[in-house]
Design an enzyme around this catalytic site. Structure first.
Site, PDB file in Angstrom:
ATOM      1  N   LYS A 143      37.873  55.574  10.388  1.00 55.58           N
ATOM      2  CA  LYS A 143      37.650  56.975  10.021  1.00 55.58           C
ATOM      3  C   LYS A 143      38.861  57.830  10.421  1.00 55.58           C
ATOM      4  O   LYS A 143      39.398  58.582   9.611  1.00 55.58           O
ATOM      5  CB  LYS A 143      36.384  57.500  10.706  1.00 55.58           C
ATOM      6  CG  LYS A 143      36.038  58.911  10.300  1.00 55.58           C
ATOM      7  CD  LYS A 143      34.822  59.432  11.030  1.00 55.58           C
ATOM      8  CE  LYS A 143      35.262  60.151  12.273  1.00 55.58           C
ATOM      9  NZ  LYS A 143      34.183  60.732  13.055  1.00 55.58           N
ATOM     10  N   ASP A 161      32.082  60.616   8.020  1.00 53.24           N
ATOM     11  CA  ASP A 161      31.658  61.141   9.315  1.00 53.24           C
ATOM     12  C   ASP A 161      30.145  61.347   9.262  1.00 53.24           C
ATOM     13  O   ASP A 161      29.480  60.916   8.305  1.00 53.24           O
ATOM     14  CB  ASP A 161      32.406  62.442   9.641  1.00 53.24           C
ATOM     15  CG  ASP A 161      31.840  63.620   8.857  1.00 53.24           C
ATOM     16  OD1 ASP A 161      31.164  63.395   7.826  1.00 53.24           O
ATOM     17  OD2 ASP A 161      32.054  64.765   9.269  1.00 53.24           O
TER      18      ASP A 161
END
Ligand code: SF4
Length: 227
Positions: free
Chosen positions: A126, A145
């Site tokens: 991420k 997220d």
């Protein structure tokens, strides 16, 4: 309960269209002025609000300048600088170690590949995706997220539970040109309307296509639990 579009691809396209109209200026909310600051801000933002990170980094970025400064900073001193941020001790360790690697193996530059980035301490897929997208203009994937995770499930785009399989599925559905923007749109809508605990379905631009919509649906597809 809304009625999703016939295919998940159509559903994804409709979601992007509507959210783009609702949030035309959607973009990253972390503040930074170079790639290293971006990397540090993203490491700090894990399990912490961007607002809090921005408050802390304002001073941090004035105090430390360049990867050597962070790599050479005593652990206690750097942790103290970050002490209003969640997991600040670990994050200080990650930042010092990542900066050591950047100095020793990358001539002081933040690397520009997924493999090299995810080799840095505290950097998962991420974080690497955010740094690639906003630091290097390289879009290799979709940043998943907590907001992207929740909204994608609520909207029936995926039944996967964890970020990496969700990302793989979204990459099949969302047009590649929107991979970066999709995240920002979900974050804006997740903050403004489709909040974790009390989404405002009555005032949601996606209500008629959302299978979790609270008017009729009894289940929050994000958790699989009743509302
Ligand atoms: S706010 Fe409600 S209707 Fe809108 S996307 Fe979230 S769960 Fe669906």
């Amino acid at each position: 309960m809304g009625t999703p579009r016939e295919s998940r691809t159509d559903q994804a396209a409709e979601v992007v269209d509507r959210l783009e109209e609702a949030y035309p200026d959607s973009t990253i909310s972390l503040r930074y002025s170079n790639r290293l600051e971006l990397l540090i801000a993203v490491i700090l933002s894990a399990q912490c609000t961007d607002e809090r990170v921005n408050t802390e980094t304002e001073h941090l970025f004035e105090t430390y300048d360049g990867p050597e400064d962070y790599a050479n900073a005593p652990q206690d001193e750097l942790a103290e600088e970050l002490n209003s941020i969640t997991y600040y001790n670990n994050k200080a360790k990650y930042i010092r170690s990542a900066c050591q690697t950047i100095v020793e193996e990358h001539d002081g530059e933040v690397p520009d590949t997924m493999d090299e980035l995810t080799d840095l301490s505290g950097v998962g897929r991420k974080t690497a995706n955010v740094v690639l997208q906003h630091g290097h203009d390289v879009v290799e994937g979709i940043v998943v997220d907590t907001h992207v995770q929740r909204l994608s499930r609520r909207l029936g785009l995926t039944e996967e539970e964890y970020p990496e399989p969700i990302e793989q599925e979204l990459m099949e559905l969302v047009p590649e040109g929107y991979w970066q923007q999709f995240t920002h749109l979900c974050i804006d809508h997740g903050r403004a309307t489709c909040t974790a605990r009390n989404p405002d379905c009555d005032d949601c631009v996606l209500a008629d296509i959302c299978p979790s919509e609270r008017g009729d649906s009894e289940i929050d597809l994000a958790s699989g639990e009743p509302w």
